[in-house]
Design a protein around this motif. Sequence first.
Motif, PDB file in Angstrom:
ATOM      1  N   THR A 123       1.279  -0.495  -1.096  1.00 43.72           N
ATOM      2  CA  THR A 123       0.127  -0.199  -1.951  1.00 43.72           C
ATOM      3  C   THR A 123       0.555   0.017  -3.394  1.00 43.72           C
ATOM      4  OG1 THR A 123      -1.126   0.723  -0.104  1.00 43.72           O
ATOM      5  CG2 THR A 123      -1.786   1.411  -2.323  1.00 43.72           C
ATOM      6  N   LYS A 124       1.609   0.765  -3.609  1.00 41.19           N
ATOM      7  CA  LYS A 124       2.105   0.993  -4.981  1.00 41.19           C
ATOM      8  C   LYS A 124       2.523  -0.315  -5.635  1.00 41.19           C
ATOM      9  CE  LYS A 124       3.563   5.764  -4.231  1.00 41.19           C
ATOM     10  NZ  LYS A 124       4.698   6.689  -4.181  1.00 41.19           N
ATOM     11  N   ALA A 125       3.211  -1.183  -4.871  1.00 36.91           N
ATOM     12  CA  ALA A 125       3.665  -2.459  -5.419  1.00 36.91           C
ATOM     13  C   ALA A 125       2.484  -3.386  -5.713  1.00 36.91           C
ATOM     14  CB  ALA A 125       4.639  -3.129  -4.453  1.00 36.91           C
ATOM     15  N   VAL A 126       1.490  -3.417  -4.823  1.00 38.58           N
ATOM     16  CA  VAL A 126       0.310  -4.257  -5.033  1.00 38.58           C
ATOM     17  C   VAL A 126      -0.457  -3.786  -6.265  1.00 38.58           C
ATOM     18  CG1 VAL A 126      -1.964  -4.829  -4.062  1.00 38.58           C
ATOM     19  CG2 VAL A 126       0.084  -4.988  -2.633  1.00 38.58           C
ATOM     20  N   CYS A 127      -0.627  -2.488  -6.427  1.00 36.51           N
ATOM     21  CA  CYS A 127      -1.336  -1.958  -7.596  1.00 36.51           C
ATOM     22  C   CYS A 127      -0.598  -2.301  -8.885  1.00 36.51           C
ATOM     23  CB  CYS A 127      -1.508  -0.450  -7.464  1.00 36.51           C
ATOM     24  SG  CYS A 127      -2.703   0.002  -6.188  1.00 36.51           S
ATOM     25  N   GLN A 128       0.723  -2.184  -8.859  1.00 37.70           N
ATOM     26  CA  GLN A 128       1.510  -2.528 -10.038  1.00 37.70           C
ATOM     27  C   GLN A 128       1.364  -4.012 -10.358  1.00 37.70           C
ATOM     28  OE1 GLN A 128       5.700  -1.654  -9.748  1.00 37.70           O
ATOM     29  NE2 GLN A 128       6.024  -1.980 -11.924  1.00 37.70           N
ATOM     30  N   ALA A 129       1.436  -4.864  -9.331  1.00 35.66           N
ATOM     31  CA  ALA A 129       1.301  -6.301  -9.540  1.00 35.66           C
ATOM     32  C   ALA A 129      -0.095  -6.664 -10.048  1.00 35.66           C
ATOM     33  CB  ALA A 129       1.610  -7.054  -8.245  1.00 35.66           C
ATOM     34  N   ALA A 130      -1.096  -5.893  -9.642  1.00 34.71           N
ATOM     35  CA  ALA A 130      -2.475  -6.145 -10.077  1.00 34.71           C
ATOM     36  C   ALA A 130      -2.767  -5.541 -11.447  1.00 34.71           C
ATOM     37  CB  ALA A 130      -3.447  -5.582  -9.048  1.00 34.71           C
ATOM     38  N   GLY A 131      -1.832  -4.740 -11.965  1.00 35.00           N
ATOM     39  CA  GLY A 131      -2.055  -4.090 -13.246  1.00 35.00           C
ATOM     40  C   GLY A 131      -3.094  -2.985 -13.168  1.00 35.00           C
ATOM     41  N   LYS A 132      -3.201  -2.339 -12.015  1.00 38.28           N
ATOM     42  CA  LYS A 132      -4.198  -1.290 -11.801  1.00 38.28           C
ATOM     43  C   LYS A 132      -3.521   0.056 -11.595  1.00 38.28           C
ATOM     44  CE  LYS A 132      -7.888  -3.837 -11.882  1.00 38.28           C
ATOM     45  NZ  LYS A 132      -8.906  -3.648 -12.900  1.00 38.28           N
ATOM     46  N   THR A 133      -4.183   1.097 -12.059  1.00 36.68           N
ATOM     47  CA  THR A 133      -3.738   2.464 -11.791  1.00 36.68           C
ATOM     48  C   THR A 133      -4.373   2.886 -10.475  1.00 36.68           C
ATOM     49  OG1 THR A 133      -3.583   2.977 -14.136  1.00 36.68           O
ATOM     50  CG2 THR A 133      -3.776   4.843 -12.616  1.00 36.68           C
ATOM     51  N   CYS A 134      -3.545   3.189  -9.492  1.00 32.76           N
ATOM     52  CA  CYS A 134      -4.042   3.565  -8.168  1.00 32.76           C
ATOM     53  C   CYS A 134      -3.615   4.983  -7.825  1.00 32.76           C
ATOM     54  CB  CYS A 134      -3.506   2.610  -7.101  1.00 32.76           C
ATOM     55  SG  CYS A 134      -4.116   0.922  -7.267  1.00 32.76           S
ATOM     56  N   ALA A 135      -4.438   5.633  -7.052  1.00 30.28           N
ATOM     57  CA  ALA A 135      -4.108   6.937  -6.492  1.00 30.28           C
ATOM     58  C   ALA A 135      -4.240   6.827  -4.982  1.00 30.28           C
ATOM     59  CB  ALA A 135      -5.047   8.012  -7.026  1.00 30.28           C
ATOM     60  N   ILE A 136      -3.297   7.423  -4.276  1.00 32.69           N
ATOM     61  CA  ILE A 136      -3.333   7.419  -2.821  1.00 32.69           C
ATOM     62  C   ILE A 136      -3.657   8.835  -2.379  1.00 32.69           C
ATOM     63  CG2 ILE A 136      -2.036   6.993  -0.709  1.00 32.69           C
ATOM     64  CD1 ILE A 136      -0.279   5.054  -2.341  1.00 32.69           C
ATOM     65  N   VAL A 137      -4.723   8.983  -1.598  1.00 28.23           N
ATOM     66  CA  VAL A 137      -5.122  10.293  -1.103  1.00 28.23           C
ATOM     67  C   VAL A 137      -5.027  10.299   0.418  1.00 28.23           C
ATOM     68  CG1 VAL A 137      -6.632  10.781  -3.066  1.00 28.23           C
ATOM     69  CG2 VAL A 137      -7.591   9.707  -1.039  1.00 28.23           C
ATOM     70  N   THR A 138      -4.629  11.421   0.971  1.00 27.55           N
ATOM     71  CA  THR A 138      -4.570  11.535   2.420  1.00 27.55           C
ATOM     72  C   THR A 138      -5.933  11.977   2.933  1.00 27.55           C
ATOM     73  OG1 THR A 138      -3.731  13.788   2.272  1.00 27.55           O
ATOM     74  CG2 THR A 138      -2.101  12.024   2.452  1.00 27.55           C
ATOM     75  N   VAL A 139      -6.365  11.341   4.006  1.00 28.62           N
ATOM     76  CA  VAL A 139      -7.664  11.639   4.607  1.00 28.62           C
ATOM     77  C   VAL A 139      -7.515  11.613   6.125  1.00 28.62           C
ATOM     78  CG1 VAL A 139      -8.957  10.632   2.677  1.00 28.62           C
ATOM     79  CG2 VAL A 139      -8.380   9.192   4.624  1.00 28.62           C
ATOM     80  N   PRO A 140      -8.346  12.355   6.837  1.00 27.08           N
ATOM     81  CA  PRO A 140      -8.310  12.244   8.294  1.00 27.08           C
ATOM     82  C   PRO A 140      -8.869  10.882   8.716  1.00 27.08           C
ATOM     83  CG  PRO A 140     -10.102  13.677   7.598  1.00 27.08           C
ATOM     84  CD  PRO A 140      -9.325  13.319   6.369  1.00 27.08           C
ATOM     85  N   TRP A 141      -8.232  10.263   9.692  1.00 25.30           N
ATOM     86  CA  TRP A 141      -8.647   8.925  10.104  1.00 25.30           C
ATOM     87  C   TRP A 141     -10.112   8.895  10.540  1.00 25.30           C
ATOM     88  CZ3 TRP A 141      -7.024   4.658   8.489  1.00 25.30           C
ATOM     89  CH2 TRP A 141      -7.420   3.469   9.099  1.00 25.30           C
ATOM     90  N   GLN A 142     -10.623  10.002  11.065  1.00 28.56           N
ATOM     91  CA  GLN A 142     -12.023  10.078  11.461  1.00 28.56           C
ATOM     92  C   GLN A 142     -12.955   9.794  10.285  1.00 28.56           C
ATOM     93  OE1 GLN A 142     -12.092   9.742  14.777  1.00 28.56           O
ATOM     94  NE2 GLN A 142     -13.500  11.437  15.065  1.00 28.56           N
ATOM     95  N   SER A 143     -12.490  10.061   9.043  1.00 28.20           N
ATOM     96  CA  SER A 143     -13.345   9.789   7.879  1.00 28.20           C
ATOM     97  C   SER A 143     -13.394   8.293   7.564  1.00 28.20           C
ATOM     98  CB  SER A 143     -12.854  10.569   6.656  1.00 28.20           C
ATOM     99  OG  SER A 143     -11.671  10.017   6.135  1.00 28.20           O
TER     100      SER A 143
END
Length: 179
Positions: A123-143
């Motif tokens: 995900t970090k590499a894809v965001c960098q390649a896309a030129g986008k600022t990404c944030a990764i948040v942890t969530v319960p899978w049920q959500s």
Amino acid sequence: FLQRSSGGGSNADLYEKSHFGPVGSRGIAYGCRPEFGDVVQALNNGLREFKKTAEYTALCARYTSIPCDLHETQWVNAKTSANKKAADHPTQRADIVIGTEADYGEFSHIKDGELRGFDIELTKAVCQAAGKTCAIVTVPWQSVWPKGYPELGWETNPKAYPGIGANSGWFHCTSGTRN
């Protein structure tokens, strides 16, 4: 932040308060979602300015049990060579927010207090390649994809309707969704 004790025996499951600097955090901490780096920056700027005022000193004097920092101590949540355990959240507003469960084996997991795994690195590499600022948040899978919606009287989710996190806009996308 709280860190799992590295000691053995029955204390191994205890958590201890840990700080990255010699002084630590005193008086206040805001818990902000990582995709709002600009909000975190604005709060930090406001806190720095307010700490310089007589009103801050007076506020601290009214609450004697709280150890206010009357100096200009600052701590920044930034990953550096000296601060390797800090999260690498964006410092500006994220373009894309990715939710991940963080307990999915080598795909996504937390080790030594850090979110790691194939999906995280990808995900970090894809965001960098896309030129986008990404944030990764942890969530319960049920959500993301719940097993059911008991609040609606559905004991199962046979059509794989999205969960409350997806429907409520907690994130734009998720990682860990496999076909």
